[in-house]
Design a protein around this motif. Structure first.
Motif, mmCIF file in Angstrom:
data_model
loop_
_atom_site.group_PDB
_atom_site.id
_atom_site.type_symbol
_atom_site.label_atom_id
_atom_site.label_comp_id
_atom_site.label_asym_id
_atom_site.label_seq_id
_atom_site.Cartn_x
_atom_site.Cartn_y
_atom_site.Cartn_z
ATOM 1 N N PRO A 243 0.810 -1.232 0.000
ATOM 2 C CA PRO A 243 0.000 0.000 0.000
ATOM 3 C C PRO A 243 0.838 1.274 0.000
ATOM 4 N N GLU A 244 1.992 1.249 0.673
ATOM 5 C CA GLU A 244 2.826 2.452 0.689
ATOM 6 C C GLU A 244 3.376 2.757 -0.708
ATOM 7 N N LEU A 245 3.772 1.715 -1.436
ATOM 8 C CA LEU A 245 4.247 1.928 -2.803
ATOM 9 C C LEU A 245 3.120 2.437 -3.699
ATOM 10 N N PHE A 246 1.922 1.936 -3.498
ATOM 11 C CA PHE A 246 0.779 2.398 -4.292
ATOM 12 C C PHE A 246 0.466 3.863 -3.992
ATOM 13 N N GLN A 247 0.557 4.241 -2.718
ATOM 14 C CA GLN A 247 0.330 5.643 -2.361
ATOM 15 C C GLN A 247 1.413 6.533 -2.953
ATOM 16 N N LEU A 248 2.648 6.050 -2.949
ATOM 17 C CA LEU A 248 3.737 6.813 -3.560
ATOM 18 C C LEU A 248 3.530 6.948 -5.067
ATOM 19 N N TYR A 249 3.027 5.891 -5.695
ATOM 20 C CA TYR A 249 2.748 5.947 -7.137
ATOM 21 C C TYR A 249 1.667 6.983 -7.439
ATOM 22 N N LYS A 250 0.634 7.033 -6.604
ATOM 23 C CA LYS A 250 -0.418 8.031 -6.818
ATOM 24 C C LYS A 250 0.092 9.448 -6.592
ATOM 25 N N ASP A 251 0.950 9.625 -5.585
ATOM 26 C CA ASP A 251 1.443 10.969 -5.287
ATOM 27 C C ASP A 251 2.389 11.497 -6.355
ATOM 28 N N LEU A 252 3.157 10.619 -6.987
ATOM 29 C CA LEU A 252 4.183 11.075 -7.928
ATOM 30 C C LEU A 252 3.761 10.923 -9.380
ATOM 31 N N VAL A 253 3.240 9.750 -9.757
ATOM 32 C CA VAL A 253 2.958 9.465 -11.160
ATOM 33 C C VAL A 253 1.591 9.975 -11.572
ATOM 34 N N ILE A 254 0.570 9.608 -10.822
ATOM 35 C CA ILE A 254 -0.785 10.017 -11.191
ATOM 36 C C ILE A 254 -0.955 11.526 -11.102
ATOM 37 N N SER A 255 -0.293 12.152 -10.131
ATOM 38 C CA SER A 255 -0.380 13.608 -10.017
ATOM 39 C C SER A 255 0.457 14.341 -11.052
ATOM 40 N N GLY A 256 1.302 13.625 -11.808
ATOM 41 C CA GLY A 256 2.085 14.248 -12.867
ATOM 42 C C GLY A 256 3.419 14.805 -12.432
ATOM 43 N N VAL A 257 3.872 14.484 -11.217
ATOM 44 C CA VAL A 257 5.162 14.999 -10.761
ATOM 45 C C VAL A 257 6.306 14.330 -11.503
ATOM 46 N N MET A 258 6.211 13.019 -11.751
ATOM 47 C CA MET A 258 7.232 12.309 -12.497
ATOM 48 C C MET A 258 6.552 11.266 -13.379
ATOM 49 N N SER A 259 7.270 10.778 -14.369
ATOM 50 C CA SER A 259 6.705 9.819 -15.315
ATOM 51 C C SER A 259 6.766 8.411 -14.743
ATOM 52 N N ALA A 260 5.957 7.530 -15.317
ATOM 53 C CA ALA A 260 5.929 6.138 -14.860
ATOM 54 C C ALA A 260 7.242 5.424 -15.175
ATOM 55 N N GLU A 261 7.879 5.771 -16.292
ATOM 56 C CA GLU A 261 9.155 5.132 -16.639
ATOM 57 C C GLU A 261 10.218 5.431 -15.598
ATOM 58 N N GLU A 262 10.293 6.686 -15.124
ATOM 59 C CA GLU A 262 11.271 7.037 -14.095
ATOM 60 C C GLU A 262 10.939 6.371 -12.765
ATOM 61 N N PHE A 263 9.654 6.217 -12.485
ATOM 62 C CA PHE A 263 9.252 5.596 -11.218
ATOM 63 C C PHE A 263 9.675 4.131 -11.168
ATOM 64 N N TRP A 264 9.480 3.403 -12.286
ATOM 65 C CA TRP A 264 9.779 1.982 -12.299
ATOM 66 C C TRP A 264 11.225 1.687 -12.693
ATOM 67 N N ALA A 265 11.969 2.714 -13.138
ATOM 68 C CA ALA A 265 13.351 2.465 -13.567
ATOM 69 C C ALA A 265 14.220 1.976 -12.414
ATOM 70 N N SER A 266 14.053 2.577 -11.244
ATOM 71 C CA SER A 266 14.867 2.168 -10.101
ATOM 72 C C SER A 266 14.408 0.857 -9.487
ATOM 73 N N ARG A 267 13.214 0.400 -9.844
ATOM 74 C CA ARG A 267 12.680 -0.853 -9.295
ATOM 75 C C ARG A 267 12.716 -1.986 -10.307
ATOM 76 N N LYS A 268 13.450 -1.809 -11.374
ATOM 77 C CA LYS A 268 13.545 -2.860 -12.394
ATOM 78 C C LYS A 268 14.168 -4.140 -11.854
ATOM 79 N N PRO A 269 15.235 -4.092 -11.038
ATOM 80 C CA PRO A 269 15.753 -5.351 -10.477
ATOM 81 C C PRO A 269 14.733 -6.088 -9.614
ATOM 82 N N VAL A 270 13.887 -5.351 -8.895
ATOM 83 C CA VAL A 270 12.869 -5.996 -8.065
ATOM 84 C C VAL A 270 11.840 -6.689 -8.938
#
Length: 559
Positions: free
Chosen positions: A125-152
């Motif tokens: 849930p914390e990751l989902f809330q972070l996704y809503k705060d950054l990606v859905i609100s337009g602060v950063m793109s989805a590619e940048e959000f998932w780029a650092s989590r690619k190994p996971v």
């Protein structure tokens, strides 16, 4: 070349993009365009990001190919070979057909990656809330959000070891809506999924495609003749002998007859006897067995086509499940790919001397037996076997004896302790009295007179839970952005420099869209700005680092 370490499948020179000449590359995992006399790719699209490809209409002055991405953006490529329009169209056709083979493969990979991302957001849930705060609100793109989590994402196991294949809609052909071209003609837009569905439902068409493309005709000519054919328009009565797909119609008729004979018949159901006749034979009326009229023949042909189409749609999924059956279980699904399968289905297993099919016996047994009326079959009662029975014939065992002290010994120990206590002498000559010590302790405890200037209350006692939750979200979002920002140092390449400038703008958007509204809400509640001082210090440190890097870069450029 910039793609020297990648596998290049096709190279096309003299391709323009944004009015600039360059070279178009089709590689193993992406499509890229490189401007002349440059060492980097100006345009690069992974196949998983491509939604569809479009070509310029016939008669257009330019031979173009448009690549449409899932995010709505697109790139146009103009084929400008100096040898003429014929060579330009050939180059575009080669690229288009190769991409038609590559896109479905990467589309399934994209769907698998999307499922993993959705699962991560649902489980955290914390990751989902972070996704809503950054990606859905337009602060950063989805590619940048998932780029650092690619190994996971790569380390996570797949959702299921058994891949579920998508079925074919019964109305997939009617969903292909043609478009008029303004010259008494129609145009069909075929995607890779539609072509795959046609091949799965009509194996005869797939066979014709393999025999004629590209040896006898091009891909476009084949599908043009398919949609113009009597086979597609369902006119099976007067099919022309010169039609390419006439054999397909005859093949379907043969398959339908074989499927009718091969399917296990229900002994309790007589489909052929269904009619509107209420009286049986010998009661003054007979069935009308005259030759059917032309309208009845047309209706019969339509019903046959519906039955064959539905059979093929069902066989797509049944053929997948039949491969999971054991070797000793017979499969009753007929296929139209080979003649050997139909021969195997004609001999059903028989388990008695009368030659009665096993499936028929099972069906009859199911119709006459009821589980509620079946006799109860109780198993053999379980006997109790005891290895050591002596414990069941005796009472509680006595507790083992311990050594106890006598009353005289206990009283003597108490007297010795009392004598030692009385004989002890204290040396606290400057100790305060009990009343004065209690008063001092009261003044030094929180709320006392001496603790008024340095009294600190915990955060949860001062601010509401909503403010604490919002503050936690701000810190989590800022930590994610600062992690991307500080990872850009030292700036070692052009791509890292572009990311640094992009993250600087992202931090400014965070301060405008997230931090400032939170400060405004605190001001409305008459709460001081001390809550956001630390966040502002973190942002100011990042801005100072960016300004220092920019000044150093400008100084080096002046030299």
């Amino acid at each position: 070349m910039a793609a020297s370490s990648e596998e290049v499948l096709l190279v096309t020179n003299q391709v323009r993009h944004a009015k600039k000449d360059g070279t178009l590359y089709l590689m193993a995992e992406r499509l890229a365009w490189q401007e002349e006399n440059k060492d980097i790719f100006n345009v690069s699209h992974h196949y998983a990001d491509i939604k569809q490809q479009k070509i310029s209409p016939e008669g257009s002055s330019k031979v173009q190919l448009q690549i449409v991405l899932h995010n709505g953006s697109s790139s146009k490529f103009h084929f400008a070979n100096r040898d003429g329009p014929a060579v330009q169209k050939k180059e575009r056709t080669d690229i288009k057909e190769l991409m038609q083979q590559l896109l479905p493969r990467f589309r399934s990979m994209a769907n698998k990656e999307l499922e993993q991302k959705n699962r991560m957001l649902q489980e955290n849930p914390e990751l989902f809330q972070l996704y809503k705060d950054l990606v859905i609100s337009g602060v950063m793109s989805a590619e940048e959000f998932w780029a650092s989590r690619k190994p996971v994402l790569e380390s996570q196991p797949s959702v299921s070891s058994k891949t579920q294949t998508t079925g074919v809609s019964a109305a997939f052909l009617s969903d292909i809506k043609p478009q008029t071209d303004g010259c008494n003609g129609v145009k069909y837009n075929l995607t890779a999924d539609i072509i795959e569905s046609i091949f799965r439902i009509y194996p005869a068409v797939k066979k014709k495609h393999a025999e004629n493309v590209p040896n006898n005709m091009t891909e476009k000519e084949f599908w043009t003749r398919f949609f113009q054919s009597q086979y597609f328009h369902r006119d099976r009565i007067n099919a022309g002998s010169q039609d390419l797909f006439t054999e397909c119609a005859k093949h379907d008729e043969k398959d339908l007859q074989e499927e009718t004979m091969d399917f296990i018949k229900d002994p309790l159901l007589n489909v052929e006897g269904l009619s509107d006749q209420t009286l049986g034979e010998g009661y003054g009326c007979t069935l009308d067995k005259t030759n059917p009229s032309s309208s009845n023949a047309i209706n019969s042909s339509i019903i046959k086509r519906f039955n064959h189409h539905n059979t093929r749609v069902l066989s797509v999924s049944q053929s997948k499940s039949s491969s999971l059956l054991p070797n000793n279980v017979p499969s009753t699904t007929s296929t139209s790919n080979s003649n050997t399968n139909s021969n195997n289905h004609k001999t059903q297993p028989r388990d008695n001397e009368n030659g009665e099919p096993k499936a028929k016996r099972v069906r009859l047994k199911e119709s006459i037996s009821y589980a509620d009326l079946a006799p109860s079959t109780s198993g053999t009662p379980v006997t109790l076997k005891l290895e050591r029975t002596e414990g069941y014939y005796h009472g509680p065992t006595p507790i083992s004896a311990f050594e106890y002290s006598s009353a005289e010994e206990v009283m003597g120990a108490m007297h010795r302790v009392h004598e030692e206590t009385v004989a002890t002498k204290t040396k606290a000559f400057q100790a305060l009295s009990s009343s004065m010590a209690g008063a001092v302790m009261n003044e030094l405890t929180p709320g006392g007179a001496l603790m008024g200037a340095s009294m600190h209350q915990p955060l949860h006692a001062v601010y509401s839970k909503e403010i604490q939750h919002d503050l936690k979200r701000l810190y989590t979002s800022l930590a994610e952005l600062l992690r991307h920002f500080w990872s850009c140092f030292p700036v070692s390449s052009k791509a890292v420099e572009e990311k640094l400038m992009r993250m600087k703008g992202t931090l400014e958007q965070y301060q405008t869209k997230k931090l400032q509204p939170f400060k405004d809400s605190l001001a409305k509640q008459h709460i001081g700005p001390n809550l956001t001082i630390h966040i502002e210090e973190l942002l100011e440190t990042a801005y100072n680092k960016y300004s220092a890097w920019q000044a150093k870069k400008m100084g080096m450029s002046r030299r």
